[in-house]
Design an enzyme around this catalytic site. Structure first.
Site, PDB file in Angstrom:
ATOM      1  N   LYS A  70      31.935  46.679  39.736  1.00 27.77           N
ATOM      2  CA  LYS A  70      31.972  45.218  39.669  1.00 27.77           C
ATOM      3  C   LYS A  70      31.218  44.656  38.468  1.00 27.77           C
ATOM      4  CE  LYS A  70      34.213  43.706  42.025  1.00 27.77           C
ATOM      5  NZ  LYS A  70      35.706  43.728  41.944  1.00 27.77           N
ATOM      6  N   GLY A  72      32.816  44.507  35.252  1.00 30.86           N
ATOM      7  CA  GLY A  72      33.734  44.100  34.203  1.00 30.86           C
ATOM      8  C   GLY A  72      34.711  45.170  33.775  1.00 30.86           C
ATOM      9  N   THR A  74      37.818  46.021  34.796  1.00 28.94           N
ATOM     10  CA  THR A  74      39.189  45.558  34.583  1.00 28.94           C
ATOM     11  C   THR A  74      39.306  44.782  33.276  1.00 28.94           C
ATOM     12  OG1 THR A  74      39.628  45.455  36.952  1.00 28.94           O
ATOM     13  CG2 THR A  74      41.045  44.134  35.537  1.00 28.94           C
ATOM     14  N   TRP A  98      45.658  51.250  36.492  1.00 27.75           N
ATOM     15  CA  TRP A  98      45.096  52.561  36.807  1.00 27.75           C
ATOM     16  C   TRP A  98      45.851  53.682  36.118  1.00 27.75           C
ATOM     17  CZ3 TRP A  98      46.973  49.235  40.670  1.00 27.75           C
ATOM     18  CH2 TRP A  98      48.265  49.515  41.140  1.00 27.75           C
ATOM     19  N   TRP A 103      41.019  56.982  36.284  1.00 28.94           N
ATOM     20  CA  TRP A 103      39.619  57.259  36.612  1.00 28.94           C
ATOM     21  C   TRP A 103      39.327  58.745  36.488  1.00 28.94           C
ATOM     22  CZ3 TRP A 103      36.084  53.510  37.300  1.00 28.94           C
ATOM     23  CH2 TRP A 103      36.575  52.211  37.419  1.00 28.94           C
ATOM     24  N   HIS A 125      32.820  55.323  36.862  1.00 35.02           N
ATOM     25  CA  HIS A 125      31.589  54.699  37.351  1.00 35.02           C
ATOM     26  C   HIS A 125      30.463  55.728  37.456  1.00 35.02           C
ATOM     27  CE1 HIS A 125      33.400  50.907  38.150  1.00 35.02           C
ATOM     28  NE2 HIS A 125      34.004  51.226  39.257  1.00 35.02           N
ATOM     29  N   TYR A 210      28.889  41.882  30.056  1.00 38.38           N
ATOM     30  CA  TYR A 210      29.838  40.888  30.572  1.00 38.38           C
ATOM     31  C   TYR A 210      29.495  39.515  30.013  1.00 38.38           C
ATOM     32  CZ  TYR A 210      32.729  38.804  34.337  1.00 38.38           C
ATOM     33  OH  TYR A 210      33.684  38.137  35.064  1.00 38.38           O
ATOM     34  N   SER A 244      43.589  38.487  27.476  1.00 35.15           N
ATOM     35  CA  SER A 244      42.515  39.061  28.288  1.00 35.15           C
ATOM     36  C   SER A 244      41.653  37.985  28.944  1.00 35.15           C
ATOM     37  CB  SER A 244      41.640  39.999  27.445  1.00 35.15           C
ATOM     38  OG  SER A 244      41.042  39.304  26.354  1.00 35.15           O
ATOM     39  N   MET A 249      44.831  37.721  33.330  1.00 41.26           N
ATOM     40  CA  MET A 249      44.724  38.937  34.138  1.00 41.26           C
ATOM     41  C   MET A 249      45.059  38.668  35.594  1.00 41.26           C
ATOM     42  SD  MET A 249      41.468  41.049  32.627  1.00 41.26           S
ATOM     43  CE  MET A 249      40.281  39.751  32.984  1.00 41.26           C
TER      44      MET A 249
END
Length: 365
Positions: A70, A72, A74, A98, A103, A125, A210, A244, A249
């Site tokens: 969570k 940023g 995407t 994806w 990932w 991540h 971000y 973007s 998005m």
């Protein structure tokens, strides 16, 4: 420069989507640990994380996007996809996110997908201590995106309510305690960012936040282009910025995760791209929660450099021209929670062009 070629192997992603649908029906909302770090059962396994950590399949032109959940993801994926295609939006409009940036650590992960064309764009991540070892002796590049951890808490709390692979977050107070102790997916935010910042100063590592993208999206895109060695002309740069934004998005079914089955991500309970703002935590934290967070933050981050969110915690960045149209009706970590927010000065969040999160498993996070 040519970007990655689109769909390489007929039927590969059809099979993949079938696997996702089957897996999503069996998500228990429980965690297991790999070297002390919590991971959700179902989308990850000991084997998939070990593969990501120990594979030798790293190329010098690989590009890795690394984030804590969570923060940023995407948004950064969308930006880099557009940069690789010199501003042409056809890729982001025709291929799920994806698939564009698989990932590393999911059970159907980037390193298990055959015959990918270079340069590969991958997401992760993983904390630095269990990230792909072969990266550290390569010329591959990492872009690490950080975000105000207070906003991360709020976004992750709401995400946990709609994501089938995650534990129920419980009460806002309980979730905040778990976050501060690192008892959430991917462990401690503090350890994650401090670990990766040990790479700062290396030629193949870019740290960006971000908040910096929110304050100056075009300047940030130019900085990313410079890091990747892919300068863009004025028209291409403008296209990257335009496509973007948060609204772009949110409207793009290839980027907003609405293609995922409800058992994996239940959009009936909330949107994955929820608000796209900086400073939303001020509408949710109680004074007591804010004070508890600040105590933990000061202790954990002592000796670290100043981040954009440290400069003045009561001031937000300039507003984005395309804010999310959906107001949050009640200021609390969770609507109708028993925790009432005490008034805070200057508590209006400023909209940001995009909110990331996250998924080769289309693991959004």
């Amino acid at each position: 420069m040519d970007g990655p070629a689109e769909p390489q192997i007929p039927g590969l992603w059809d099979t993949y989507e079938d696997d996702i649908s089957e897996i999503s029906q069996k998500l228990p909302g429980e965690y297991f640990r790999y070297k002390g770090v919590p991971f959700p059962v179902g989308l990850y396994s000991l084997e998939s994380i070990s593969l990501a950590e120990n594979t030798q399949d790293v190329r010098d032109d690989d590009i890795f996007i690394i984030t804590y959940p969570k923060s940023g993801t995407t948004w950064m994926i969308e930006i880099i996809c557009l940069i690789l295609k010199e501003g042409d939006p056809s890729w982001i409009r025709s291929v799920p996110i994806w698939e564009r940036a698989p990932w590393c650590e999911t059970i159907v992960g980037a390193f298990s997908l055959p015959d990918q064309y270079s340069p590969r764009l991958m997401s992760s991540h993983l904390p630095i201590q269990i990230f792909t070892k072969a990266f550290f002796s390569s010329k591959a590049k990492v872009i690490y995106m950080g975000r105000n951890p207070r906003d991360v808490v709020v976004s992750l709390y709401h995400y946990s309510k709609i994501a089938g692979q995650l534990k129920d977050p419980g009460t806002p107070d309980q979730f905040l305690r778990d976050f501060l102790k690192g008892e959430v997916q991917f462990g401690s935010w503090f350890d994650h960012i401090k670990g990766w910042l040990r790479m700062k100063g290396k030629d193949n590592f870019l740290f960006i936040t971000y908040e910096e993208l929110q304050q100056d999206l075009q300047g940030s895109v130019e900085r990313i282009c410079g890091f990747l060695g892919r300068p863009l002309g004025k028209e291409a740069l403008g296209s990257v910025v335009a496509h973007s934004t948060f609204s772009a998005m949110k409207a793009n079914t290839m980027s907003n995760y609405t293609l995922l089955p409800p058992s994996l991500l239940d959009h009936r309970r909330g949107a994955f791209l929820r608000k796209g703002v900086c400073g939303d935590w001020k509408n949710h934290f109680t004074v007591a929660q804010s004070e508890a967070f600040d105590r933990a933050y000061r202790k954990q981050m002592r000796g670290m450099p100043t981040f954009p969110w440290d400069e003045d915690p009561e001031e937000d960045g300039s507003p984005d021209p395309e804010p999310s149209p959906e107001p949050e009706p009640k200021p609390s970590l969770e609507p109708n929670t028993s925790l009432e927010r005490e008034p805070r000065p200057n508590s209006s969040p400023s909209p940001s062009p995009g909110q990331a999160s996250e998924t080769p498993h289309p693991r959004p996070s």
